[in-house]
Design a protein around this motif. Sequence first.
Motif, short mmCIF file in Angstrom:
data_model
loop_
_atom_site.label_atom_id
_atom_site.label_comp_id
_atom_site.label_asym_id
_atom_site.label_seq_id
_atom_site.Cartn_x
_atom_site.Cartn_y
_atom_site.Cartn_z
N LEU A 143 0.84 -1.20 0.00
CA LEU A 143 0.00 0.00 0.00
C LEU A 143 0.87 1.25 0.00
N MET A 144 1.96 1.24 0.76
CA MET A 144 2.88 2.37 0.77
C MET A 144 3.55 2.54 -0.60
N LYS A 145 3.91 1.45 -1.22
CA LYS A 145 4.53 1.51 -2.54
C LYS A 145 3.60 2.20 -3.54
N ALA A 146 2.31 1.84 -3.48
CA ALA A 146 1.33 2.46 -4.38
C ALA A 146 1.15 3.93 -4.03
N ALA A 147 1.14 4.26 -2.74
CA ALA A 147 0.95 5.65 -2.31
C ALA A 147 2.12 6.53 -2.71
N PHE A 148 3.34 6.00 -2.61
CA PHE A 148 4.52 6.80 -2.92
C PHE A 148 4.60 7.18 -4.40
N ALA A 149 3.89 6.46 -5.25
CA ALA A 149 3.86 6.82 -6.67
C ALA A 149 3.23 8.20 -6.86
N LEU A 150 2.34 8.59 -5.94
CA LEU A 150 1.68 9.89 -6.04
C LEU A 150 2.61 11.04 -5.69
N LEU A 151 3.76 10.74 -5.07
CA LEU A 151 4.70 11.79 -4.69
C LEU A 151 5.40 12.39 -5.90
N MET A 152 5.40 11.67 -7.01
CA MET A 152 6.15 12.13 -8.19
C MET A 152 5.64 13.47 -8.70
N TRP A 153 4.35 13.74 -8.52
CA TRP A 153 3.76 14.98 -9.04
C TRP A 153 3.28 15.90 -7.93
N GLY A 154 3.91 15.78 -6.76
CA GLY A 154 3.64 16.75 -5.71
C GLY A 154 2.66 16.36 -4.65
N GLY A 155 2.29 15.10 -4.57
CA GLY A 155 1.38 14.66 -3.53
C GLY A 155 2.08 14.53 -2.18
N SER A 156 1.38 13.96 -1.20
CA SER A 156 1.96 13.71 0.11
C SER A 156 1.35 12.42 0.65
N VAL A 157 2.03 11.82 1.62
CA VAL A 157 1.55 10.57 2.23
C VAL A 157 1.60 10.71 3.74
N SER A 158 0.46 10.51 4.39
CA SER A 158 0.36 10.51 5.85
C SER A 158 0.05 9.08 6.30
N ILE A 159 0.86 8.56 7.22
CA ILE A 159 0.67 7.20 7.73
C ILE A 159 0.52 7.29 9.23
N LEU A 160 -0.62 6.91 9.77
CA LEU A 160 -0.86 7.05 11.19
C LEU A 160 -1.49 5.79 11.76
N SER A 161 -1.11 5.46 13.00
CA SER A 161 -1.63 4.21 13.57
C SER A 161 -1.25 4.07 15.04
N THR A 162 -2.06 3.29 15.75
CA THR A 162 -1.61 2.68 16.99
C THR A 162 -0.81 1.45 16.60
N HIS A 163 -0.11 0.86 17.55
CA HIS A 163 0.71 -0.30 17.23
C HIS A 163 -0.11 -1.58 17.21
N ASN A 164 0.42 -2.59 16.53
CA ASN A 164 -0.23 -3.90 16.44
C ASN A 164 0.85 -4.99 16.41
N GLY A 165 1.72 -4.96 17.40
CA GLY A 165 2.75 -5.98 17.49
C GLY A 165 4.12 -5.48 17.10
N GLU A 166 5.13 -6.05 17.73
CA GLU A 166 6.50 -5.61 17.51
C GLU A 166 6.99 -5.91 16.10
N ASP A 167 6.53 -7.02 15.50
CA ASP A 167 7.00 -7.42 14.17
C ASP A 167 6.13 -6.88 13.04
N ASN A 168 5.18 -6.04 13.38
CA ASN A 168 4.29 -5.48 12.38
C ASN A 168 5.03 -4.51 11.46
N PRO A 169 4.70 -4.46 10.17
CA PRO A 169 5.38 -3.53 9.25
C PRO A 169 5.33 -2.08 9.70
N PHE A 170 4.26 -1.68 10.39
CA PHE A 170 4.20 -0.30 10.87
C PHE A 170 5.30 -0.02 11.89
#
Length: 290
Positions: A143-170
């Motif tokens: 999902l981040m990979k797809a979102a970062f494609a929008l940065l090429m033309w001036g977009g932005s990406v906000s990622i926010l969360s509580t935690h869900n485990g130590e080994d979680n990608p977040f």
Amino acid sequence: MNSVANVLIPYQRRWVGDKNRVKVWEKSRRMGASYAEALASVLEAAQSADAGGQDTFYLSYNKEMTQTFIRDCAYWAKIFNVVAGEAEELVLKDEDRDITVYRIRFASGFSIWGLPPEPRSLRSKQGRVIIDEAAFVDDLPELMKAAFALLMWGGSVSILSTHNGEDNPFNELVKEIRSGVKRYSLHRTTLDDAIGDGLYKTICKRATPPRQWSKEAEEEWRAGIIADFADGADEELFCIPNRSSGAYLTTAMVESCMSESVPLITWESPAKDFVDWPKEVAATYTRGWL
């Protein structure tokens, strides 16, 4: 137009005021992060293209959160007297299934969209992306990979969360930012940080009827919240990922055991009406295939 300073708590103001292209927020539960993002989305969508306006695409792990976010956007549009249409629920055809999305259109020509948390939802899009409760989506790295494609033309990406485990990608993302591997902006707000910035005072003001704030009442409220979360309080309220939650077998562990020599076998239903077959017949057919 009302001042943002008058309606947001300081930690919310710091987040909204952060104009980095990619920003990450590890946070306590229920402290108004999505609410602040809804305000920022309205202010962006209300501006013309010349003034820097753009679309916003919100993705979270369940439909109810998306509906709440769109309602919050509609509320902020009213508060700030922004010309916008009613919130719409749309059903879009996408390959083999229908997808429900939500949209608010603004007089500027821009929109705020609530989309399913899938990488393909962001295809051919341009603007701001919000991934809410990112630790709970099915495949955050994709999902981040797809979102970062929008940065090429001036977009932005906000990622926010509580935690869900130590080994979680977040949590892995947060650790990479702290170590300097990823050069993204990082915010951290625990329950105590939020209280220190006036969370409980704000709750008292907005209660119906308004409550009288006192230090004793605040401490009692804090103790009650911690008791409600019990063993989950560290993770849910104080941004400390739990060793026992999340995936027992992480993606990295699974991938390390995979071999290209093992064929991938895909099952296809024998008929379009397979879901309507008698349960016993369907079970017999499926066991035979296995």
